[in-house]
Design an enzyme around this catalytic site. Structure first.
Site, mmCIF file in Angstrom:
data_model
loop_
_atom_site.group_PDB
_atom_site.id
_atom_site.type_symbol
_atom_site.label_atom_id
_atom_site.label_comp_id
_atom_site.label_asym_id
_atom_site.label_seq_id
_atom_site.Cartn_x
_atom_site.Cartn_y
_atom_site.Cartn_z
ATOM 1 N N SER A 1 1.641 -6.324 5.691
ATOM 2 C CA SER A 1 2.876 -5.588 5.411
ATOM 3 C C SER A 1 3.026 -4.463 6.433
ATOM 4 O O SER A 1 2.141 -4.220 7.252
ATOM 5 C CB SER A 1 2.846 -5.028 3.989
ATOM 6 O OG SER A 1 1.740 -4.170 3.828
ATOM 7 N N LYS B 1 -4.540 -17.058 15.586
ATOM 8 C CA LYS B 1 -4.793 -17.816 14.350
ATOM 9 C C LYS B 1 -4.081 -17.234 13.123
ATOM 10 O O LYS B 1 -3.516 -17.988 12.326
ATOM 11 C CB LYS B 1 -6.303 -17.907 14.097
ATOM 12 C CG LYS B 1 -6.694 -18.929 13.037
ATOM 13 C CD LYS B 1 -6.379 -20.357 13.459
ATOM 14 C CE LYS B 1 -7.361 -20.858 14.501
ATOM 15 N NZ LYS B 1 -7.079 -22.277 14.856
ATOM 16 N N ILE C 1 2.786 -13.983 -4.322
ATOM 17 C CA ILE C 1 3.397 -14.660 -5.469
ATOM 18 C C ILE C 1 4.816 -14.136 -5.694
ATOM 19 O O ILE C 1 5.749 -14.891 -5.953
ATOM 20 C CB ILE C 1 2.539 -14.444 -6.742
ATOM 21 C CG1 ILE C 1 1.202 -15.169 -6.605
ATOM 22 C CG2 ILE C 1 3.268 -14.912 -7.991
ATOM 23 C CD1 ILE C 1 0.210 -14.852 -7.700
ATOM 24 N N GLU D 1 21.367 14.104 4.900
ATOM 25 C CA GLU D 1 20.534 13.269 5.766
ATOM 26 C C GLU D 1 20.882 11.787 5.642
ATOM 27 O O GLU D 1 20.651 10.996 6.564
ATOM 28 C CB GLU D 1 19.045 13.495 5.462
ATOM 29 C CG GLU D 1 18.536 12.958 4.128
ATOM 30 C CD GLU D 1 18.713 13.901 2.950
ATOM 31 O OE1 GLU D 1 18.086 13.650 1.911
ATOM 32 O OE2 GLU D 1 19.472 14.879 3.072
ATOM 33 N N THR E 1 -1.246 -15.782 12.920
ATOM 34 C CA THR E 1 0.165 -16.190 13.008
ATOM 35 C C THR E 1 0.315 -17.670 12.681
ATOM 36 O O THR E 1 1.236 -18.069 11.951
ATOM 37 C CB THR E 1 0.721 -15.888 14.419
ATOM 38 O OG1 THR E 1 0.650 -14.480 14.645
ATOM 39 C CG2 THR E 1 2.162 -16.358 14.559
ATOM 40 N N LYS F 1 1.065 -20.915 23.579
ATOM 41 C CA LYS F 1 0.190 -21.467 22.535
ATOM 42 C C LYS F 1 0.870 -21.383 21.166
ATOM 43 O O LYS F 1 0.858 -22.342 20.386
ATOM 44 C CB LYS F 1 -1.138 -20.707 22.526
ATOM 45 C CG LYS F 1 -2.134 -21.240 21.494
ATOM 46 C CD LYS F 1 -3.446 -20.475 21.552
ATOM 47 C CE LYS F 1 -4.426 -21.010 20.512
ATOM 48 N NZ LYS F 1 -5.686 -20.229 20.506
ATOM 49 N N HIS G 1 22.779 15.363 -0.187
ATOM 50 C CA HIS G 1 21.750 14.815 0.706
ATOM 51 C C HIS G 1 22.428 14.370 2.002
ATOM 52 O O HIS G 1 22.636 13.170 2.224
ATOM 53 C CB HIS G 1 21.023 13.643 0.040
ATOM 54 C CG HIS G 1 20.065 14.059 -1.020
ATOM 55 N ND1 HIS G 1 18.767 14.455 -0.743
ATOM 56 C CD2 HIS G 1 20.201 14.168 -2.357
ATOM 57 C CE1 HIS G 1 18.156 14.778 -1.871
ATOM 58 N NE2 HIS G 1 19.004 14.616 -2.862
ATOM 59 N N GLU H 1 14.637 23.051 -14.928
ATOM 60 C CA GLU H 1 13.783 21.910 -14.589
ATOM 61 C C GLU H 1 12.314 22.312 -14.628
ATOM 62 O O GLU H 1 11.456 21.539 -15.028
ATOM 63 C CB GLU H 1 14.140 21.372 -13.195
ATOM 64 C CG GLU H 1 13.300 20.166 -12.790
ATOM 65 C CD GLU H 1 13.673 19.592 -11.431
ATOM 66 O OE1 GLU H 1 13.103 18.551 -11.068
ATOM 67 O OE2 GLU H 1 14.526 20.180 -10.728
ATOM 68 N N CYS I 1 19.442 19.827 -1.561
ATOM 69 C CA CYS I 1 19.311 19.509 -2.985
ATOM 70 C C CYS I 1 18.408 20.531 -3.690
ATOM 71 O O CYS I 1 18.829 21.644 -3.944
ATOM 72 C CB CYS I 1 18.804 18.075 -3.156
ATOM 73 S SG CYS I 1 19.022 17.424 -4.825
ATOM 74 N N GLY J 1 13.442 17.051 -3.998
ATOM 75 C CA GLY J 1 12.252 16.648 -4.742
ATOM 76 C C GLY J 1 12.481 16.876 -6.220
ATOM 77 O O GLY J 1 13.537 17.368 -6.636
#
Length: 549
Positions: free
Chosen positions: A19, A195, A154, A523, A197, A229, A521, A411, A387, A360
């Site tokens: 990944s 290999k 999976i 950005e 790949t 190859k 936001h 908060e 924010c 955040g």
């Protein structure tokens, strides 16, 4: 130039071996090249996790949540797509397993399957297919769909089976599969190994998909013999085996894959109308990236800095703000907790040219953000709050300038005696645990009215009304606005058009050169080729401060 056929073409991008190979950036770069060839391109990400969206996921696990104009909380790759294509996308650009299963189960409960046994094939795959094909409108020539995860997982199988079915149904000439694979270098033997790949492509073929092109991610140039190859062993044309070594900047990637000929191969193989790539805008960008006239140090004071992806759009917007000023922005990652005390803030921020306080959630790290804001205010360091950053600026002003020592946000302290930041009325039930957390914030694009003579109005080029994307549950408490303006000298320079919700705050120019914040936001709307004015203004103030020393 009109398309030769009315069929919208589909390009699928898969990943193998490992990944985090940069599938999103590779797909975005290909999309940018096709757009520069005169084609109308949209992009989409298929995410194999069971969350309906990433809105409730930990930023340490998933990175940032990218909010679209229509208020969808999506994967950070959607941000790459928007920045490279310079096109606004919507919620349909991100499909998750959670969304697909939720829809199918809801249909089953409504009796829409008329007694069928509901199964992965055909019901789940049909729903995925519907979400892929609905992108193919008359206004689109090419849909690029990135399949999240790694071939062999999976979780990815239903998506890959759907890719196979789409290729069968819309015709092989109308579908192109790009497989991105790792080409590891073994130091002791001095070899690049093919290999992994080969095995990855074998796993893809086992599912019924033969890739049309292979992009090799590696840390060095790839010899022609290695490409030959892989071409032979994976049954792909040699011209379609593309090396993509690590680049100095992500904005170099389009040039890399263009030099390797991937975009030319795609348009010819899919019989797409095309022109030569128009590099005018991108070459100007690369000149600004690689030949800056200034360099500034930007402190990003956050709580998730162990995973830079948690602030991906913020860092890209800061760098783009640099491009606007022909400046290189070096990010200094500062853990907000390290700024809790004046001494700590001085150690962390004493050598920086500007500060950004990003968004955040939760109480952790807030004391440090407030400490960083106080240091910036007292020392004239340009600062932009986003924010939560705006809310912390208001809390700092109340505590240190207006004499409300125990001012807080509900908060962080629901029982605070002085809630200068409070829960929005429509969010009270959700915060109290009586509603769903996911997808219920104030999300998406909202307008704001900017005060005449304000810094924000100036950086927005004199516009009275602007629109930005939002993602929040809390707002500045209007009961304290007059007191804060009078005692702290803070200016509420932008509000919702009805004047009820604070959208922008700042200090007057004669108090501070650039201490500005927004509840939005911004950005999320920045582009490398069209930097956002708030970030460009921040970098401009930093360059002016540094050159005047």
């Amino acid at each position: 130039m009109p398309p030769k056929s009315s069929t919208t073409k589909h390009i699928f991008v898969t990943g193998g071996v490992a990944s985090s190979l940069g599938k999103g950036l590779t797909a975005s770069s290909l999309g940018m090249l096709l757009k520069a060839r005169g084609l109308r391109v949209v992009m989409q990400k298929l995410d194999p996790y069971l969350n309906v969206d990433p809105g409730t996921m930990n930023p340490f696990q998933h990175g940032e949540v990218f909010v679209t104009n229509d208020g969808a909380e999506t994967d950070l790759d959607i941000g790459h797509y928007e920045r490279f294509l310079d096109r606004d996308l919507d919620g349909s650009a991100n499909v998750t397993t959670g969304q697909v299963y939720s829809t199918v189960i809801a249909k089953e409960r409504r009796g829409e399957y008329l007694g069928d046994t509901v199964q992965v094939i055909p019901h789940i795959t049909n729903e995925i297919k519907h979400r892929i094909r609905r992108m193919a409108t008359d206004e689109v020539d090419v849909v690029i769909t990135e399949v999240g995860g790694t071939v062999g997982d999976i979780e990815s199988l239903p998506f890959l089976e759907t890719v196979r079915q789409v290729r069968h149904e819309v015709g092989r000439d109308n579908v192109f599969v790009v497989h991105i694979s790792l080409l590891p270098y073994i130091g002791p033997s001095g070899e690049l190994k093919t290999k992994p790949t080969q095995h990855s492509v074998a796993a893809l073929r086992n599912i019924g998909i033969q890739p049309d092109a292979i992009v090799l991610r590696c840390d060095r140039e790839v010899p022609t013999a290695i490409k030959r190859k892989i071409s032979l062993m994976c049954d792909v044309d040699e011209a379609a085996v593309v090396a993509c070594p690590d680049a100095r900047s992500i904005y170099d990637i389009p040039k890399v894959i263009h030099t390797e000929g991937l975009d030319a191969y795609v348009v010819r193989r899919m019989d797409l109308p095309f022109r030569d790539v128009d590099w005018t805008t991108w070459d100007d960008l690369l000149d600004r990236v690689h030949n800056p006239e200034h360099e500034i140090v930007m402190a990003l004071v956050g709580k998730y800095i162990d995973l830079p992806d948690a602030y991906l759009s913020v860092t890209e917007a800061l760098r783009a703000g640099g491009f606007a000023n022909k400046a290189r922005v070096k990010i200094k990652w500062v853990t907000s907790d390290d700024c809790k005390t004046p001494a700590g803030a001085r150690v962390q921020l004493g050598d920086v040219d500007a500060i950004c306080i990003p968004g955040g959630f939760g109480e952790r790290g807030v004391t440090g953000k407030v400490g960083a804001i106080q240091y910036a205010r007292e020392n004239g360091i340009p600062l932009l709050g986003l924010c939560l950053g705006l809310q912390c600026i208001v809390v700092e002003a109340a505590r240190n300038l207006a004499g409300v020592a125990d001012a807080n946000s509900t908060e962080f302290d629901p029982a605070t005696a002085h809630p200068v930041v409070s829960t929005m009325a429509e969010q009270l039930d959700i915060v109290a645990g009586e509603g769903d957390m996911g997808g219920t914030m104030r999300l998406g694009m909202y307008p704001a009215k900017l005060a005449e003579g304000s810094i924000v109005r100036e950086v927005y080029d004199g516009k009275e009304y602007v629109e930005e994307r939002h993602r929040h549950r809390y707002e500045v408490n209007n009961a304290y606005r007059a007191e804060l303006e009078k005692k702290a000298g803070i200016v509420f320079s932008g509000t919702s058009p009805d004047g009820k919700l604070v959208e922008y705050v700042e200090y007057p120019r004669d108090v501070h050169p650039y201490l500005v914040a927004t509840q939005a936001h911004p950005e999320l709307r920045s582009r490398p080729t069209r930097p956002h004015p708030l970030f460009a203004g921040l970098v401009k103030a930093a360059v002016e401060r540094k050159t005047s020393k």
